[in-house]
Structures are given as structure tokens and as C-alpha cells.
Design a protein around this motif. Structure first.
Motif, PDB file in Angstrom:
ATOM      1  N   GLN A 137       0.814  -1.228   0.000  1.00  0.00           N
ATOM      2  CA  GLN A 137       0.000   0.000   0.000  1.00  0.00           C
ATOM      3  C   GLN A 137       0.846   1.276   0.000  1.00  0.00           C
ATOM      4  OE1 GLN A 137      -3.451  -0.047  -0.327  1.00  0.00           O
ATOM      5  NE2 GLN A 137      -3.031  -2.203  -0.693  1.00  0.00           N
ATOM      6  N   GLN A 138       2.042   1.168  -0.581  1.00  0.00           N
ATOM      7  CA  GLN A 138       2.974   2.280  -0.557  1.00  0.00           C
ATOM      8  C   GLN A 138       3.766   2.327  -1.865  1.00  0.00           C
ATOM      9  OE1 GLN A 138       6.518   2.043   2.185  1.00  0.00           O
ATOM     10  NE2 GLN A 138       5.184   3.393   3.386  1.00  0.00           N
ATOM     11  N   ILE A 139       4.081   3.554  -2.302  1.00  0.00           N
ATOM     12  CA  ILE A 139       4.966   3.714  -3.456  1.00  0.00           C
ATOM     13  C   ILE A 139       6.178   4.521  -3.021  1.00  0.00           C
ATOM     14  CG2 ILE A 139       3.056   3.617  -5.101  1.00  0.00           C
ATOM     15  CD1 ILE A 139       3.587   6.692  -5.529  1.00  0.00           C
ATOM     16  N   GLU A 140       7.260   4.364  -3.775  1.00  0.00           N
ATOM     17  CA  GLU A 140       8.485   5.104  -3.496  1.00  0.00           C
ATOM     18  C   GLU A 140       8.964   5.754  -4.786  1.00  0.00           C
ATOM     19  OE1 GLU A 140      12.981   4.251  -1.746  1.00  0.00           O
ATOM     20  OE2 GLU A 140      11.489   2.653  -1.750  1.00  0.00           O
ATOM     21  N   ILE A 141       9.275   7.046  -4.701  1.00  0.00           N
ATOM     22  CA  ILE A 141       9.823   7.749  -5.861  1.00  0.00           C
ATOM     23  C   ILE A 141      11.199   8.307  -5.516  1.00  0.00           C
ATOM     24  CG2 ILE A 141       7.578   8.334  -6.864  1.00  0.00           C
ATOM     25  CD1 ILE A 141       7.998  11.219  -5.877  1.00  0.00           C
ATOM     26  N   SER A 142      12.028   8.407  -6.535  1.00  0.00           N
ATOM     27  CA  SER A 142      13.348   8.990  -6.417  1.00  0.00           C
ATOM     28  C   SER A 142      13.277  10.400  -6.989  1.00  0.00           C
ATOM     29  CB  SER A 142      14.344   8.132  -7.206  1.00  0.00           C
ATOM     30  OG  SER A 142      15.612   8.729  -7.193  1.00  0.00           O
ATOM     31  N   VAL A 143      13.521  11.385  -6.129  1.00  0.00           N
ATOM     32  CA  VAL A 143      13.434  12.781  -6.541  1.00  0.00           C
ATOM     33  C   VAL A 143      14.837  13.299  -6.795  1.00  0.00           C
ATOM     34  CG1 VAL A 143      12.675  15.091  -5.872  1.00  0.00           C
ATOM     35  CG2 VAL A 143      11.347  13.090  -5.170  1.00  0.00           C
ATOM     36  N   SER A 153      21.740  15.974  -3.621  1.00  0.00           N
ATOM     37  CA  SER A 153      21.529  14.557  -3.351  1.00  0.00           C
ATOM     38  C   SER A 153      20.156  14.108  -3.855  1.00  0.00           C
ATOM     39  CB  SER A 153      21.640  14.291  -1.848  1.00  0.00           C
ATOM     40  OG  SER A 153      20.651  15.017  -1.163  1.00  0.00           O
ATOM     41  N   VAL A 154      20.118  12.877  -4.284  1.00  0.00           N
ATOM     42  CA  VAL A 154      18.856  12.276  -4.707  1.00  0.00           C
ATOM     43  C   VAL A 154      18.105  11.858  -3.447  1.00  0.00           C
ATOM     44  CG1 VAL A 154      17.835  10.305  -5.918  1.00  0.00           C
ATOM     45  CG2 VAL A 154      19.808  11.475  -6.892  1.00  0.00           C
ATOM     46  N   LYS A 155      16.807  12.139  -3.407  1.00  0.00           N
ATOM     47  CA  LYS A 155      15.988  11.787  -2.238  1.00  0.00           C
ATOM     48  C   LYS A 155      14.995  10.706  -2.623  1.00  0.00           C
ATOM     49  CE  LYS A 155      16.253  16.179   0.082  1.00  0.00           C
ATOM     50  NZ  LYS A 155      16.232  17.507  -0.405  1.00  0.00           N
ATOM     51  N   GLU A 156      14.851   9.748  -1.747  1.00  0.00           N
ATOM     52  CA  GLU A 156      13.845   8.705  -1.911  1.00  0.00           C
ATOM     53  C   GLU A 156      12.669   9.069  -1.005  1.00  0.00           C
ATOM     54  OE1 GLU A 156      14.382   6.084  -4.077  1.00  0.00           O
ATOM     55  OE2 GLU A 156      16.322   6.962  -4.544  1.00  0.00           O
ATOM     56  N   LEU A 157      11.482   9.212  -1.594  1.00  0.00           N
ATOM     57  CA  LEU A 157      10.289   9.561  -0.821  1.00  0.00           C
ATOM     58  C   LEU A 157       9.277   8.431  -0.912  1.00  0.00           C
ATOM     59  CD1 LEU A 157       9.811  13.256  -2.010  1.00  0.00           C
ATOM     60  CD2 LEU A 157      10.909  12.480   0.094  1.00  0.00           C
ATOM     61  N   LYS A 158       8.664   8.109   0.214  1.00  0.00           N
ATOM     62  CA  LYS A 158       7.630   7.071   0.243  1.00  0.00           C
ATOM     63  C   LYS A 158       6.290   7.717   0.545  1.00  0.00           C
ATOM     64  CE  LYS A 158      10.620   3.311   1.611  1.00  0.00           C
ATOM     65  NZ  LYS A 158      10.857   2.209   2.536  1.00  0.00           N
ATOM     66  N   PHE A 159       5.254   7.198  -0.126  1.00  0.00           N
ATOM     67  CA  PHE A 159       3.897   7.697   0.063  1.00  0.00           C
ATOM     68  C   PHE A 159       2.955   6.514   0.258  1.00  0.00           C
ATOM     69  CE2 PHE A 159       6.055  10.673  -2.727  1.00  0.00           C
ATOM     70  CZ  PHE A 159       5.790  11.898  -2.141  1.00  0.00           C
ATOM     71  N   GLU A 160       2.130   6.605   1.269  1.00  0.00           N
ATOM     72  CA  GLU A 160       1.032   5.652   1.407  1.00  0.00           C
ATOM     73  C   GLU A 160       0.024   5.984   0.306  1.00  0.00           C
ATOM     74  OE1 GLU A 160       0.649   3.137   3.663  1.00  0.00           O
ATOM     75  OE2 GLU A 160       2.613   3.602   4.520  1.00  0.00           O
ATOM     76  N   ILE A 161      -0.585   4.990  -0.271  1.00  0.00           N
ATOM     77  CA  ILE A 161      -1.582   5.226  -1.316  1.00  0.00           C
ATOM     78  C   ILE A 161      -2.696   6.129  -0.786  1.00  0.00           C
ATOM     79  CG2 ILE A 161      -3.423   4.087  -2.641  1.00  0.00           C
ATOM     80  CD1 ILE A 161      -0.674   3.929  -3.941  1.00  0.00           C
ATOM     81  N   SER A 162      -3.047   5.970   0.472  1.00  0.00           N
ATOM     82  CA  SER A 162      -4.110   6.785   1.063  1.00  0.00           C
ATOM     83  C   SER A 162      -3.747   8.268   1.162  1.00  0.00           C
ATOM     84  CB  SER A 162      -4.489   6.244   2.436  1.00  0.00           C
ATOM     85  OG  SER A 162      -3.361   6.286   3.298  1.00  0.00           O
ATOM     86  N   GLU A 163      -2.452   8.601   1.080  1.00  0.00           N
ATOM     87  CA  GLU A 163      -1.998  10.000   1.137  1.00  0.00           C
ATOM     88  C   GLU A 163      -2.079  10.697  -0.219  1.00  0.00           C
ATOM     89  OE1 GLU A 163       1.893  10.814   3.114  1.00  0.00           O
ATOM     90  OE2 GLU A 163       1.958   8.627   3.263  1.00  0.00           O
ATOM     91  N   ILE A 164      -2.207   9.918  -1.294  1.00  0.00           N
ATOM     92  CA  ILE A 164      -2.117  10.469  -2.645  1.00  0.00           C
ATOM     93  C   ILE A 164      -3.483  10.923  -3.137  1.00  0.00           C
ATOM     94  CG2 ILE A 164      -1.525   9.944  -5.051  1.00  0.00           C
ATOM     95  CD1 ILE A 164       0.522   7.927  -3.931  1.00  0.00           C
ATOM     96  N   ASP A 165      -3.539  12.179  -3.572  1.00  0.00           N
ATOM     97  CA  ASP A 165      -4.756  12.713  -4.184  1.00  0.00           C
ATOM     98  C   ASP A 165      -4.768  12.338  -5.659  1.00  0.00           C
ATOM     99  OD1 ASP A 165      -7.187  14.160  -4.210  1.00  0.00           O
ATOM    100  OD2 ASP A 165      -6.152  15.894  -5.050  1.00  0.00           O
ATOM    101  N   THR A 166      -3.697  12.670  -6.392  1.00  0.00           N
ATOM    102  CA  THR A 166      -3.559  12.255  -7.790  1.00  0.00           C
ATOM    103  C   THR A 166      -2.120  11.850  -8.085  1.00  0.00           C
ATOM    104  OG1 THR A 166      -3.086  14.494  -8.579  1.00  0.00           O
ATOM    105  CG2 THR A 166      -5.388  13.792  -8.655  1.00  0.00           C
ATOM    106  N   ALA A 167      -1.975  10.937  -9.012  1.00  0.00           N
ATOM    107  CA  ALA A 167      -0.662  10.513  -9.494  1.00  0.00           C
ATOM    108  C   ALA A 167      -0.768  10.352 -10.997  1.00  0.00           C
ATOM    109  CB  ALA A 167      -0.239   9.215  -8.849  1.00  0.00           C
TER     110      ALA A 167
END
Length: 173
Positions: A137-143, A153-167
Motif C-alpha cells: 500500500q505504498q509507493i516510493e519515488i526517487s526525486v 543529493s537524490v531523495k527517496e520519498l515514500k507515500f502511502e496510497i491513502s496520502e495520494i490525491d492524484t498521481a
């Protein structure tokens, strides 16, 4: 007093009919899908009662081809004619959501690993980065670093699907 205003009983009846109709079409689409690799994303109904466009968006764990869309369209057409849900004319359009439509379900993310996404969270923060992982139930993106030389530096961010409004999937040129 306007009959079409915010408190109009006619408007509420129209909305209820559309919601019921949409729900019935969603049930039919699920019946029309033959395999467990394809799934319904969304049904939209546009137009007026005498000339409606039924847009059905399906997706797959890998991809959805034209043959799959055609099969579902033919089956759905048969079910709609048998049940006579529509009195007027209607057109059925079955397709994959395409990159212009946001991802709605966790199941849509894995095939986009390695692609850039634009994420808008429910608190309206916006992030862009490469999708690197999907799990639990989570995605990770590299920013990638911004234009500032202080932070490279490259940042890895994790988001719970429930936190996402749109992707949305971003297209690279």
C-alpha cells in the motif's frame, strides 16, 4: 425559486439515476472481463439522456490491447441491449486510461516502475520523481536534486496510497 438550483429535487433524482446507471454498467464490465490480468478503472457517462457516451476505462497488470477492448465492448453492448438500460441512443467507448488520466489503484503502479510520476498529496504538496518501488500500500519515488547547488543529493520519498490525491505518469521528451 429555481427548480434547477442547488436544492432542486429534480437535480437530486438525475444524480441518483446516473450513479445507479454507472454502478450497473460497472457490474456489467466486470462480468465482461475474462481474465484476472485486466481490471476496471472507471466508467464515465457523458451527453444527454437521448444521446449518451459511455466511456469505459480498463487497465491491465501488463498492458491492454485493442483486441481486449473490442471484446469487452462487444460483450458490454450485448448486455446493455438485453437489459434495455438506455431509452435513447448511446455509444460505448472502451479503452485503457492513457497517460492523461491519473492512476487510481495500487495495481496500476508496478508497470510504471522506472517512469516519472507527478504526485499530488491530499494536503496539496506536489512531487515529481521516478517511481522506484511499489509495496504494501505504498509507493516510493526517487526525486532528483533541484537547481540549488547546496542540495545535490537524490531523495527517496515514500507515500502511502491513502496520502495520494492524484498521481500522473509524465512523458519524457
Amino acid at each position: 425559486m429555481s427548480l434547477r438550483g442547488p436544492k432542486s429535487p429534480f437535480l437530486m433524482v438525475e444524480i441518483c439515476i446516473i450513479v445507479d446507471l454507472k454502478g450497473k454498467i460497472e457490474e456489467f464490465v466486470v462480468q465482461c472481463i475474462e481474465n484476472d490480468k485486466t481490471f476496471l478503472v472507471e466508467v464515465d457517462i457523458k451527453g444527454n439522456p437521448n444521446n449518451q457516451i459511455i466511456q469505459v476505462f480498463i487497465d491491465g497488470d501488463a498492458s491492454v490491447d485493442v483486441d481486449e477492448c473490442s471484446k469487452i465492448s462487444r460483450r458490454l453492448s450485448g448486455l446493455l441491449e438485453d437489459t434495455e438500460l438506455f431509452e435513447g441512443r448511446y455509444v460505448i467507448e472502451v479503452s485503457s486510461p492513457g497517460v492523461s488520466r491519473p492512476l487510481k489503484y495500487l495495481r496500476q503502479y508496478p508497470k510504471h516502475i522506472g517512469r516519472d510520476l507527478e504526485i499530488v498529496t491530499k494536503d496539496k504538496n506536489k512531487y515529481k520523481g521516478e517511481l522506484v518501488n511499489v509495496a504494501d500500500q505504498q509507493i516510493e519515488i526517487s526525486v532528483k536534486p533541484g537547481k540549488s547547488k547546496k542540495d545535490n543529493s537524490v531523495k527517496e520519498l515514500k507515500f502511502e496510497i491513502s496520502e495520494i490525491d492524484t498521481a500522473k505518469v509524465l512523458i519524457r521528451f
